[in-house]
Design a protein around this motif. Structure first.
Motif, PDB file in Angstrom:
ATOM      1  N   LEU A   1     111.321 -17.521 -48.786  1.00  8.55           N
ATOM      2  CA  LEU A   1     111.314 -18.231 -50.060  1.00  8.55           C
ATOM      3  C   LEU A   1     110.193 -17.745 -50.968  1.00  8.55           C
ATOM      4  O   LEU A   1     110.401 -17.523 -52.164  1.00  8.55           O
ATOM      5  N   LEU A   2     109.007 -17.561 -50.424  1.00 11.74           N
ATOM      6  CA  LEU A   2     107.863 -17.142 -51.232  1.00 11.74           C
ATOM      7  C   LEU A   2     108.061 -15.748 -51.809  1.00 11.74           C
ATOM      8  O   LEU A   2     107.729 -15.498 -52.973  1.00 11.74           O
ATOM      9  N   PHE A   3     108.622 -14.851 -51.022  1.00 16.40           N
ATOM     10  CA  PHE A   3     108.930 -13.521 -51.562  1.00 16.40           C
ATOM     11  C   PHE A   3     110.017 -13.607 -52.639  1.00 16.40           C
ATOM     12  O   PHE A   3     109.936 -12.934 -53.664  1.00 16.40           O
ATOM     13  N   GLN A   4     111.015 -14.458 -52.425  1.00 13.87           N
ATOM     14  CA  GLN A   4     112.050 -14.650 -53.449  1.00 13.87           C
ATOM     15  C   GLN A   4     111.436 -15.172 -54.742  1.00 13.87           C
ATOM     16  O   GLN A   4     111.773 -14.688 -55.836  1.00 13.87           O
ATOM     17  N   CYS A   5     110.546 -16.158 -54.623  1.00 15.35           N
ATOM     18  CA  CYS A   5     109.881 -16.718 -55.807  1.00 15.35           C
ATOM     19  C   CYS A   5     109.074 -15.645 -56.525  1.00 15.35           C
ATOM     20  O   CYS A   5     109.099 -15.547 -57.749  1.00 15.35           O
ATOM     21  N   LEU A   6     108.366 -14.870 -55.763  1.00 15.78           N
ATOM     22  CA  LEU A   6     107.513 -13.838 -56.337  1.00 15.78           C
ATOM     23  C   LEU A   6     108.316 -12.787 -57.103  1.00 15.78           C
ATOM     24  O   LEU A   6     107.911 -12.344 -58.177  1.00 15.78           O
ATOM     25  N   LEU A   7     109.485 -12.439 -56.584  1.00 14.82           N
ATOM     26  CA  LEU A   7     110.273 -11.363 -57.190  1.00 14.82           C
ATOM     27  C   LEU A   7     111.283 -11.825 -58.232  1.00 14.82           C
ATOM     28  O   LEU A   7     111.739 -11.026 -59.044  1.00 14.82           O
ATOM     29  N   SER A   8     111.617 -13.091 -58.233  1.00 15.99           N
ATOM     30  CA  SER A   8     112.652 -13.574 -59.143  1.00 15.99           C
ATOM     31  C   SER A   8     112.156 -13.636 -60.586  1.00 15.99           C
ATOM     32  O   SER A   8     111.113 -14.218 -60.869  1.00 15.99           O
ATOM     33  N   PRO A   9     112.938 -13.085 -61.517  1.00 16.35           N
ATOM     34  CA  PRO A   9     112.563 -13.190 -62.925  1.00 16.35           C
ATOM     35  C   PRO A   9     112.712 -14.625 -63.450  1.00 16.35           C
ATOM     36  O   PRO A   9     112.180 -14.965 -64.502  1.00 16.35           O
ATOM     37  N   ASP A  10     113.399 -15.481 -62.693  1.00 15.02           N
ATOM     38  CA  ASP A  10     113.613 -16.864 -63.124  1.00 15.02           C
ATOM     39  C   ASP A  10     112.501 -17.813 -62.678  1.00 15.02           C
ATOM     40  O   ASP A  10     112.476 -18.963 -63.108  1.00 15.02           O
TER      41      ASP A  10
ATOM     42  N   THR B   1     104.403 -20.898 -60.252  1.00 17.33           N
ATOM     43  CA  THR B   1     104.981 -20.850 -58.905  1.00 17.33           C
ATOM     44  C   THR B   1     104.745 -19.478 -58.283  1.00 17.33           C
ATOM     45  O   THR B   1     104.430 -19.369 -57.095  1.00 17.33           O
ATOM     46  N   LYS B   2     104.860 -18.417 -59.084  1.00 19.70           N
ATOM     47  CA  LYS B   2     104.589 -17.070 -58.570  1.00 19.70           C
ATOM     48  C   LYS B   2     103.141 -16.952 -58.100  1.00 19.70           C
ATOM     49  O   LYS B   2     102.877 -16.412 -57.025  1.00 19.70           O
ATOM     50  N   SER B   3     102.204 -17.482 -58.889  1.00 16.82           N
ATOM     51  CA  SER B   3     100.788 -17.408 -58.520  1.00 16.82           C
ATOM     52  C   SER B   3     100.504 -18.158 -57.229  1.00 16.82           C
ATOM     53  O   SER B   3      99.761 -17.684 -56.368  1.00 16.82           O
ATOM     54  N   ARG B   4     101.113 -19.317 -57.088  1.00 12.71           N
ATOM     55  CA  ARG B   4     100.920 -20.092 -55.860  1.00 12.71           C
ATOM     56  C   ARG B   4     101.564 -19.390 -54.673  1.00 12.71           C
ATOM     57  O   ARG B   4     101.014 -19.377 -53.569  1.00 12.71           O
ATOM     58  N   SER B   5     102.712 -18.778 -54.912  1.00 15.70           N
ATOM     59  CA  SER B   5     103.382 -18.024 -53.851  1.00 15.70           C
ATOM     60  C   SER B   5     102.507 -16.870 -53.370  1.00 15.70           C
ATOM     61  O   SER B   5     102.446 -16.589 -52.162  1.00 15.70           O
ATOM     62  N   LEU B   6     101.827 -16.210 -54.302  1.00 18.00           N
ATOM     63  CA  LEU B   6     100.918 -15.112 -53.953  1.00 18.00           C
ATOM     64  C   LEU B   6      99.886 -15.552 -52.924  1.00 18.00           C
ATOM     65  O   LEU B   6      99.648 -14.876 -51.930  1.00 18.00           O
ATOM     66  N   TRP B   7      99.241 -16.683 -53.220  1.00 15.49           N
ATOM     67  CA  TRP B   7      98.151 -17.168 -52.367  1.00 15.49           C
ATOM     68  C   TRP B   7      98.661 -17.626 -51.008  1.00 15.49           C
ATOM     69  O   TRP B   7      98.034 -17.362 -49.979  1.00 15.49           O
ATOM     70  N   VAL B   8      99.784 -18.305 -50.984  1.00 10.07           N
ATOM     71  CA  VAL B   8     100.326 -18.760 -49.701  1.00 10.07           C
ATOM     72  C   VAL B   8     100.724 -17.544 -48.861  1.00 10.07           C
ATOM     73  O   VAL B   8     100.416 -17.480 -47.661  1.00 10.07           O
ATOM     74  N   LEU B   9     101.373 -16.562 -49.474  1.00  7.99           N
ATOM     75  CA  LEU B   9     101.734 -15.343 -48.735  1.00  7.99           C
ATOM     76  C   LEU B   9     100.489 -14.622 -48.234  1.00  7.99           C
ATOM     77  O   LEU B   9     100.463 -14.131 -47.102  1.00  7.99           O
ATOM     78  N   PHE B  10      99.463 -14.570 -49.055  1.00  7.91           N
ATOM     79  CA  PHE B  10      98.225 -13.917 -48.626  1.00  7.91           C
ATOM     80  C   PHE B  10      97.654 -14.616 -47.390  1.00  7.91           C
ATOM     81  O   PHE B  10      97.238 -13.967 -46.429  1.00  7.91           O
ATOM     82  N   GLU B  11      97.676 -15.938 -47.393  1.00 11.51           N
ATOM     83  CA  GLU B  11      97.189 -16.687 -46.219  1.00 11.51           C
ATOM     84  C   GLU B  11      98.049 -16.385 -44.995  1.00 11.51           C
ATOM     85  O   GLU B  11      97.533 -16.269 -43.887  1.00 11.51           O
TER      86      GLU B  11
ATOM     87  N   ALA C   1      96.741 -11.324 -58.954  1.00 14.53           N
ATOM     88  CA  ALA C   1      97.444 -10.316 -58.152  1.00 14.53           C
ATOM     89  C   ALA C   1      96.496  -9.181 -57.777  1.00 14.53           C
ATOM     90  O   ALA C   1      96.493  -8.721 -56.630  1.00 14.53           O
ATOM     91  N   THR C   2      95.683  -8.739 -58.723  1.00 11.74           N
ATOM     92  CA  THR C   2      94.727  -7.662 -58.465  1.00 11.74           C
ATOM     93  C   THR C   2      93.708  -8.099 -57.418  1.00 11.74           C
ATOM     94  O   THR C   2      93.365  -7.330 -56.507  1.00 11.74           O
ATOM     95  N   LYS C   3      93.249  -9.324 -57.521  1.00 12.97           N
ATOM     96  CA  LYS C   3      92.286  -9.869 -56.552  1.00 12.97           C
ATOM     97  C   LYS C   3      92.887  -9.873 -55.145  1.00 12.97           C
ATOM     98  O   LYS C   3      92.231  -9.486 -54.171  1.00 12.97           O
ATOM     99  N   ILE C   4      94.132 -10.275 -55.031  1.00 15.32           N
ATOM    100  CA  ILE C   4      94.799 -10.301 -53.726  1.00 15.32           C
ATOM    101  C   ILE C   4      95.037  -8.872 -53.224  1.00 15.32           C
ATOM    102  O   ILE C   4      94.855  -8.598 -52.037  1.00 15.32           O
ATOM    103  N   LEU C   5      95.418  -7.969 -54.124  1.00 18.04           N
ATOM    104  CA  LEU C   5      95.607  -6.584 -53.721  1.00 18.04           C
ATOM    105  C   LEU C   5      94.320  -5.998 -53.113  1.00 18.04           C
ATOM    106  O   LEU C   5      94.359  -5.318 -52.082  1.00 18.04           O
TER     107      LEU C   5
ATOM    108  N   HIS D   1     103.634 -10.120 -66.066  1.00  9.76           N
ATOM    109  CA  HIS D   1     103.300 -11.514 -66.346  1.00  9.76           C
ATOM    110  C   HIS D   1     101.989 -11.620 -67.117  1.00  9.76           C
ATOM    111  O   HIS D   1     101.503 -10.643 -67.657  1.00  9.76           O
ATOM    112  N   THR D   2     101.431 -12.803 -67.141  1.00 10.38           N
ATOM    113  CA  THR D   2     100.225 -13.080 -67.925  1.00 10.38           C
ATOM    114  C   THR D   2      99.007 -12.337 -67.374  1.00 10.38           C
ATOM    115  O   THR D   2      99.020 -11.860 -66.236  1.00 10.38           O
ATOM    116  N   ASN D   3      97.962 -12.282 -68.195  1.00  8.90           N
ATOM    117  CA  ASN D   3      96.713 -11.669 -67.752  1.00  8.90           C
ATOM    118  C   ASN D   3      96.125 -12.418 -66.564  1.00  8.90           C
ATOM    119  O   ASN D   3      95.539 -11.816 -65.665  1.00  8.90           O
ATOM    120  N   ASP D   4      96.264 -13.741 -66.567  1.00  5.97           N
ATOM    121  CA  ASP D   4      95.761 -14.549 -65.454  1.00  5.97           C
ATOM    122  C   ASP D   4      96.478 -14.161 -64.154  1.00  5.97           C
ATOM    123  O   ASP D   4      95.842 -14.007 -63.113  1.00  5.97           O
TER     124      ASP D   4
END
Length: 178
Positions: free
Chosen positions: A114-123, A128-138, A169-173, A161-164
């Motif tokens: 689900l988290l990967f789907q959220c991250l990749l979905s244009p919808d 939600t994408k930002s939160r998905s990033l952090w949960v996936l990172f954990e 994303a860069t921080k997680i990378l 997406h936004t600068n934020d």
């Protein structure tokens, strides 16, 4: 609240008050639910009500997750299964729930998908994408084999997406590559 106040009365109060509720009211209700040990499974029937009530109930659940993550974690498997059955749109709330309380082991496989789907979905909205990033990172800490997939997804999404979002994303990378 008097001692005779029942779960049924509380349910009815939520059903009538949630649509116009404020964040402060939801925080008070969240505390009351945990302190009085009101059964979330009973209250979860609010997810079957009209969309505005159900949405505000999801917000109330977020407050429980923020204030009482350990107690909320125990409810997440039931809530996840229920939301999957009731309304697929409610599932995106779990990116927040899992961020606040963690992912229950029995939901990890479906959560990762689900988290990967959220991250990749244009919808999916950027929050939600930002939160998905952090949960996936954990989750990559427990499942390091996910790091490459997350890295590829982040590189794909970072400039869409936004600068934020780009900063997160860069921080997680950077953290993934350490």
């Amino acid at each position: 609240m008097n001692a005779d106040f029942s779960n049924t009365e509380f349910y009815r109060e939520l059903e009538s008050s949630l649509p116009a509720s404020t964040g402060e009211q939801r925080k008070l209700w969240a505390s009351l639910i945990v302190e009085k040990e009101i059964d979330i499974k009973v209250l979860s029937n609010l997810l079957k009500c009209e969309r505005k009530i159900a949405t505000r109930f999801l917000w109330l659940l977020s407050e429980i997750g923020i204030l009482y993550p350990d107690k909320f974690l125990m409810e997440l498997p039931f809530l996840f299964n229920l939301c999957e059955q009731l309304h697929p749109a409610y599932i995106t709330s779990f990116a927040s729930f899992w961020l606040y309380a963690g992912v229950p082991p029995e939901n990890e496989g479906r959560a990762i998908d689900l988290l990967f789907q959220c991250l990749l979905s244009p919808d999916t909205n950027v929050t939600t994408k930002s939160r998905s990033l952090w949960v996936l990172f954990e989750l990559t800490k427990k499942y390091p084999e996910l790091k490459n997939e997350q890295k590829l997804c982040l590189k794909d999404q970072v400039n869409k997406h936004t600068n934020d979002f780009k900063k997160r994303a860069t921080k997680i990378l950077v953290k993934i590559e350490q």
